[in-house]
Design an enzyme around this catalytic site. Structure first.
Site, PDB file in Angstrom:
ATOM      1  N   HIS A 167     -11.994  31.816 -67.316  1.00  0.00           N
ATOM      2  CA  HIS A 167     -12.746  30.633 -67.436  1.00  0.00           C
ATOM      3  C   HIS A 167     -12.850  30.147 -69.017  1.00  0.00           C
ATOM      4  O   HIS A 167     -13.313  29.110 -69.192  1.00  0.00           O
ATOM      5  CB  HIS A 167     -14.126  30.786 -66.868  1.00  0.00           C
ATOM      6  CG  HIS A 167     -14.417  31.161 -65.568  1.00  0.00           C
ATOM      7  ND1 HIS A 167     -13.846  30.151 -64.699  1.00  0.00           N
ATOM      8  CD2 HIS A 167     -14.967  31.955 -64.779  1.00  0.00           C
ATOM      9  CE1 HIS A 167     -14.090  30.276 -63.349  1.00  0.00           C
ATOM     10  NE2 HIS A 167     -14.787  31.392 -63.378  1.00  0.00           N
ATOM     11  N   ASP A 203      -8.600  35.258 -58.326  1.00  0.00           N
ATOM     12  CA  ASP A 203     -10.025  35.206 -58.388  1.00  0.00           C
ATOM     13  C   ASP A 203     -10.383  34.220 -57.302  1.00  0.00           C
ATOM     14  O   ASP A 203      -9.723  33.124 -57.158  1.00  0.00           O
ATOM     15  CB  ASP A 203     -10.739  35.005 -59.605  1.00  0.00           C
ATOM     16  CG  ASP A 203     -12.085  35.050 -60.083  1.00  0.00           C
ATOM     17  OD1 ASP A 203     -12.489  36.331 -59.992  1.00  0.00           O
ATOM     18  OD2 ASP A 203     -12.884  34.334 -59.779  1.00  0.00           O
ATOM     19  N   HIS A 205     -12.807  32.047 -57.950  1.00  0.00           N
ATOM     20  CA  HIS A 205     -13.069  30.831 -58.832  1.00  0.00           C
ATOM     21  C   HIS A 205     -11.666  30.439 -59.566  1.00  0.00           C
ATOM     22  O   HIS A 205     -11.028  31.188 -59.814  1.00  0.00           O
ATOM     23  CB  HIS A 205     -14.225  31.036 -59.951  1.00  0.00           C
ATOM     24  CG  HIS A 205     -15.391  31.665 -59.220  1.00  0.00           C
ATOM     25  ND1 HIS A 205     -15.605  32.832 -59.211  1.00  0.00           N
ATOM     26  CD2 HIS A 205     -16.515  30.736 -58.909  1.00  0.00           C
ATOM     27  CE1 HIS A 205     -16.752  33.074 -58.649  1.00  0.00           C
ATOM     28  NE2 HIS A 205     -17.363  31.845 -58.392  1.00  0.00           N
ATOM     29  N   ASP A 292     -14.310  38.669 -55.771  1.00  0.00           N
ATOM     30  CA  ASP A 292     -15.176  37.853 -55.237  1.00  0.00           C
ATOM     31  C   ASP A 292     -14.912  36.802 -53.976  1.00  0.00           C
ATOM     32  O   ASP A 292     -15.596  36.193 -53.410  1.00  0.00           O
ATOM     33  CB  ASP A 292     -15.928  37.079 -56.428  1.00  0.00           C
ATOM     34  CG  ASP A 292     -14.896  36.420 -57.511  1.00  0.00           C
ATOM     35  OD1 ASP A 292     -13.872  36.474 -57.185  1.00  0.00           O
ATOM     36  OD2 ASP A 292     -15.342  35.825 -58.466  1.00  0.00           O
ATOM     37  N   TYR A 331     -18.160  40.828 -57.418  1.00  0.00           N
ATOM     38  CA  TYR A 331     -19.533  41.199 -57.574  1.00  0.00           C
ATOM     39  C   TYR A 331     -20.202  41.774 -56.522  1.00  0.00           C
ATOM     40  O   TYR A 331     -21.611  42.270 -56.501  1.00  0.00           O
ATOM     41  CB  TYR A 331     -20.388  39.884 -57.958  1.00  0.00           C
ATOM     42  CG  TYR A 331     -19.688  39.114 -58.990  1.00  0.00           C
ATOM     43  CD1 TYR A 331     -19.511  39.716 -60.332  1.00  0.00           C
ATOM     44  CD2 TYR A 331     -18.726  38.110 -58.848  1.00  0.00           C
ATOM     45  CE1 TYR A 331     -19.035  39.115 -61.291  1.00  0.00           C
ATOM     46  CE2 TYR A 331     -17.995  37.597 -59.816  1.00  0.00           C
ATOM     47  CZ  TYR A 331     -18.153  37.922 -61.079  1.00  0.00           C
ATOM     48  OH  TYR A 331     -17.542  37.309 -62.168  1.00  0.00           O
TER      49      TYR A 331
HETATM   50 ZN   LIG Z   1     -14.756  34.621 -60.090  1.00  0.00          ZN
END
Ligand SMILES: [Zn+2]
Length: 351
Positions: A167, A203, A205, A292, A331
Site C-alpha cells: 500500500h 494479497d 487488497h 487475507d 490476519y
Molecule cells: Zn491485504
C-alpha cells in the site's frame, strides 16, 4: 527453500489501530511473522537466513526522500513534541479539495508531527511507534536479501517481510505499510539485470502503492488479484480499467473479485494473471503474497482454503520463472503458518 527473516520486526510493536475513529485491537501484529517462522522451521524443509543490510539507496530509488526522512524522524519528533500517545497517527489528512485551484507549492508539510503524519499518510490506522522505522528498514533488507538469493541462482526464495509494503506509494505510507518492499525489490532487480520484471500481487487488497510506483513503466508489469475497490480498502485504486499510461500502457492488470470468491473462482482469475505474466519478457517474478484471502480471515470476505494455497504456489511456479516471494497481509493468525507453508511447499513441488 531458503527464507529470510529478521527479529527487528518485533520492534514494530503494534497493539491497537483505529477503524472509523474507534480504537480496536490491531490486526497487523508481530505474532503474524512469528507463527509463519515457527511453521516453516517445524516443517524441516525450510532454512532460515538472516538479511544483509542494503542501505537507504534502494529505498530512495522508489520513494520520495521526504517520506524516508519523515519515517526516520517521526517518532523522535513526536516524543520531543510531547505526543501523549504510545503511537503517532495523523491529526488531519489534507483532502485534495483543500488546495483545489491553487499551485502545487501550496499545502506545506508542517513541523508538528501529527500534522506531518497526515501529509504523508493514506489513512489513520497505520500507527508509527518507536521501533517502526527500524522494522520497516529491516523488512526492506529481508526483501532485497531474498532477491539476492534468487539472482544468485535459487529458483525461489521467500522473504518474511513485516511490516508489509504494497500500500505504500512513492510519497505515501498507509494500510500497515511504510516502505513498499515488493516495489523496492522489483526496481533493484530491474536495475541489476536490465530485464523486465513482473509483480504478481496475491494479497486480498489491491496494491495501490505498487501500481502507482510503476504506473508509467513498461519494464515492470503489475498484475493483481484483489477485492473490488468499490467495497474494500484501499478504495482509491484497483479498478479493471487501470492499465497504465505512457510507457506503462498495458503493463498494469487489475483483476477485482467479488465477496465470497471461492477456490475455483480464484484459480480461474489466477490463470488470467499468469497468462499475462507468461507473455512478459524477463525471468523473475516478485510475488506479493497475502493470506487475507483466507475464508476465516477476520477483516476480509473471500472463501479460500488452505488446500488452494498449495495449488496456487504450484501454478505460479509452473510459469517456469524464478520467484522472489514476499509476505504482505493475512490476519487469521491461527492458520497463517499453515497457509504460508502450504503455498511455499506447492511452489517447491512438495506435497
Ligand atoms: Zn491485504
Amino acid at each position: 527453500m531458503r527464507f529470510v527473516y529478521s527479529p527487528l520486526h518485533l520492534r514494530h510493536d503494534i497493539r491497537t489501530q483505529t477503524v472509523m475513529g474507534v480504537q480496536v485491537d490491531a490486526n497487523e501484529v508481530a505474532e503474524r511473522a512469528e507463527v509463519i517462522r515457527e511453521a516453516l522451521l517445524a516443517d524441516g524443509g525450510f532454512e532460515l537466513v538472516p538479511p544483509t543490510e542494503h542501505g537507504a539507496e534502494p529505498i530512495a530509488a522508489v520513494h520520495d526522500p521526504g517520506l524516508l526522512r519523515f519515517l526516520e524522524t517521526a517518532w523522535d519528533d513526536a516524543v520531543r513534541a510531547a505526543n501523549p500517545y504510545p503511537f503517532l497517527a495523523p491529526e488531519t489528512i489534507p483532502n485534495r479539495a483543500a488546495t483545489e485551484g491553487m499551485s502545487a507549492r501550496y499545502g506545506h508539510e508542517t513541523a508538528r508531527p501529527d500534522g506531518r503524519a497526515g501529509y504523508w499518510a493514506l489513512d489513520t490506522s497505520t500507527y508509527i511507534v518507536e521501533g517502526t522505522y527500524a522494522a520497516a528498514r529491516a523488512a526492506v533488507d529481508v526483501a532485497l536479501t531474498t532477491a539476492d538469493l534468487v539472482l544468485g541462482g535459487e529458483r525461489a526464495a521467500y522473504g518474511l517481510c513485516r511490516p508489509p509494503g504494497h500500500h505504500a506509494a512513492r510519497s505515501m505510507y498507509g494500510g500497515f505499510c511504510y516502505f513498499n518492499n515488493a516495489a523496492i525489490t522489483a526496481e533493484a532487480i530491474a536495475r541489476e539485470t536490465g530485464a523486465h520484471v513482473s509483480i504478481l500481487d496475491l494479497d486480498y487488497h489491491h496494491g495501490n502503492g505498487t501500481e502507482q510506483i510503476f504506473w508509467r513503466r513498461g519494464d515492470v508489469l503489475y498484475v493483481s488479484l484483489h477485492a473490488h475497490p468499490d467495497r474494500q480498502y484501499p478504495y482509491v485504486l484497483g479498478w479493471e480499467d487501470e492499465t497504465g499510461e505512457g510507457d506503462g500502457e498495458g503493463a498494469n492488470l487489475n483483476i477485482p473479485l467479488p465477496a465470497g470468491t471461492t477456490d475455483e473462482q480464484y484459480l480461474a482469475a489466477l490463470e488470467r494473471g499468469l497468462a499475462r505474466i507468461a507473455d512478459e519478457p524477463g525471468d523473475v517474478v516478485v510475488v506479493s503474497l497475502g493470506f487475507d484471502t483466507y475464508g476465516k480471515d477476520p477483516i476480509c470476505d473471500f472463501a479460500l482454503t488452505t488446500a488452494v494455497y498449495h495449488e496456487c504456489g504450484r501454478r505460479v511456479a509452473a510459469l517456469g520463472k524464478r520467484l522472489v516471494i514476499l509476505q504482505e497481509g493475512g490476519y487469521h493468525v491461527g492458520d497463517l503458518g499453515e497457509n504460508a507453508r502450504a503455498w511455499l511447499r506447492g511452489a517447491e513441488g512438495r506435497d
